[in-house]
Scaffold this motif. Structure first.
Motif, short mmCIF file in Angstrom:
data_model
loop_
_atom_site.label_atom_id
_atom_site.label_comp_id
_atom_site.label_asym_id
_atom_site.label_seq_id
_atom_site.Cartn_x
_atom_site.Cartn_y
_atom_site.Cartn_z
N ALA A 7 -63.91 -7.61 -46.76
CA ALA A 7 -62.93 -7.13 -46.24
C ALA A 7 -62.91 -6.03 -45.50
CB ALA A 7 -61.76 -7.00 -47.13
N PHE A 8 -62.16 -5.56 -44.36
CA PHE A 8 -62.03 -4.46 -43.53
C PHE A 8 -61.34 -3.38 -44.25
CE2 PHE A 8 -61.21 -6.74 -39.12
CZ PHE A 8 -62.53 -7.35 -39.22
N PRO A 9 -61.86 -2.23 -44.00
CA PRO A 9 -61.23 -0.89 -44.65
C PRO A 9 -59.91 -1.01 -44.41
CG PRO A 9 -63.13 -0.54 -43.22
CD PRO A 9 -63.02 -1.57 -43.02
N GLU A 10 -59.05 -0.20 -45.14
CA GLU A 10 -57.91 -0.68 -45.36
C GLU A 10 -57.07 0.09 -43.89
OE1 GLU A 10 -53.60 1.24 -47.80
OE2 GLU A 10 -55.75 1.82 -48.30
N THR A 11 -57.41 1.04 -43.34
CA THR A 11 -56.91 1.55 -42.17
C THR A 11 -56.83 0.29 -41.15
OG1 THR A 11 -58.83 2.76 -41.52
CG2 THR A 11 -57.05 3.83 -42.53
N ARG A 13 -57.44 -3.01 -41.53
CA ARG A 13 -56.45 -4.03 -41.88
C ARG A 13 -54.86 -3.69 -41.53
NH1 ARG A 13 -58.85 -3.74 -47.18
NH2 ARG A 13 -57.02 -3.22 -48.15
N ARG A 14 -54.64 -2.64 -41.88
CA ARG A 14 -53.37 -2.23 -41.32
C ARG A 14 -52.91 -2.41 -39.67
NH1 ARG A 14 -53.39 2.28 -45.00
NH2 ARG A 14 -53.68 3.72 -43.18
N GLY A 15 -54.03 -2.08 -38.99
CA GLY A 15 -54.10 -2.22 -37.59
C GLY A 15 -53.93 -3.74 -37.30
N VAL A 16 -54.86 -4.59 -37.91
CA VAL A 16 -54.48 -6.22 -37.66
C VAL A 16 -53.01 -6.36 -37.84
CG1 VAL A 16 -55.30 -8.19 -38.30
CG2 VAL A 16 -57.04 -6.64 -38.03
N TYR A 17 -52.46 -6.13 -38.93
CA TYR A 17 -51.40 -6.58 -39.49
C TYR A 17 -50.16 -5.88 -38.61
CZ TYR A 17 -53.09 -8.98 -43.59
OH TYR A 17 -53.95 -9.67 -44.40
N ARG A 18 -50.56 -4.63 -38.15
CA ARG A 18 -49.55 -4.15 -37.60
C ARG A 18 -49.15 -5.04 -35.95
NH1 ARG A 18 -49.73 2.09 -34.66
NH2 ARG A 18 -47.67 1.84 -33.25
#
Length: 229
Positions: A7-11, A13-18
């Protein structure tokens, strides 16, 4: 605990979903500022790295800066849009006529993403049962570009109210090349908080729960989802 070491780092991942949740079909917020060659290349590289059945990569990209060509496309839109408006009546027709459904001249750049239906030859791996997988693959390239554009702060608007045959004629497309998406691209004054059609009361977003089925159509999926996410 599941193994999520890929998995990508949390920050990140948030960018992808944003990008997914804040992507908008832009029509009215375009600025005249040009898209830099570096950004355009990144967007096209993102599109070109979309998955495709049999790795056929059926897409081509027609970058349209000419005001004359765009004026011709706008004329096609206006013709088809007038016909589309007649499908509605009363208040619905008034609402339709009040919607802005294109930014062909306002955006600094137009882009047509096409599908070469001969790409990969007569026998493409994975295409023997569903011949339209070339079109589906091209749509994935459109989505890749759209999400990358949101991350770059570039707005994208898909102009779907165009006759494909007339569009093909204006762009001199070969007979075996189909125009999948005609897009308007540009920097914007803002990204709206919700899709414009939703904000103006054309349609509302369906809840995910009512679209879920378990194992076969119509069988309830018991797991609960957070609403509005």
């Amino acid at each position: 605990m599941s193994n999520c070491h890929h998995a990508f780092p949390e920050t990140q991942r948030r960018g992808v979903y944003r990008a997914i949740h804040e992507r908008r079909d832009v029509r009215s917020q375009f600025l005249p500022d040009p898209i830099s060659p570096e950004v355009l290349e990144r967007l096209l590289q993102a599109a070109h790295h979309a998955p495709s059945v049999g790795f056929m990569q059926p897409w081509d990209f027609i970058v349209i800066e000419s005001r004359e060509v765009r004026a011709s496309i706008l004329a096609l839109f206006e013709q088809e849009n007038a016909r589309a408006a007649e499908r509605f009546s009363g208040e619905r027709q008034d609402l339709y006529r009040g919607l802005k459904l294109q930014g062909i001249l306002e955006s600094p750049l137009n882009l047509c993403i096409t599908c070469d239906r001969r790409r990969g030859g007569p026998h493409v791996l994975g295409r023997n049962s569903i011949m339209d997988t070339d079109l589906f693959s091209t749509c994935l390239a459109v989505q890749n570009l759209w999400l990358a554009a949101r991350a770059e702060g570039v707005g994208v608007g898909w102009v779907s109210i165009l006759d494909p045959a007339q569009l093909s004629q204006v762009l001199n497309l070969p007979e075996h090349v189909y125009p999948v998406a005609y897009l308007c691209l540009g920097h914007v004054s803002e990204f709206l908080g919700q899709p414009e059609l939703e904000a103006k009361g054309w349609r509302s977003r369906l809840s995910l729960e009512e679209l879920m089925h378990a194992n076969s159509w119509g069988q309830p999926f018991a797991r609960a989802f957070a609403q509005g996410k």
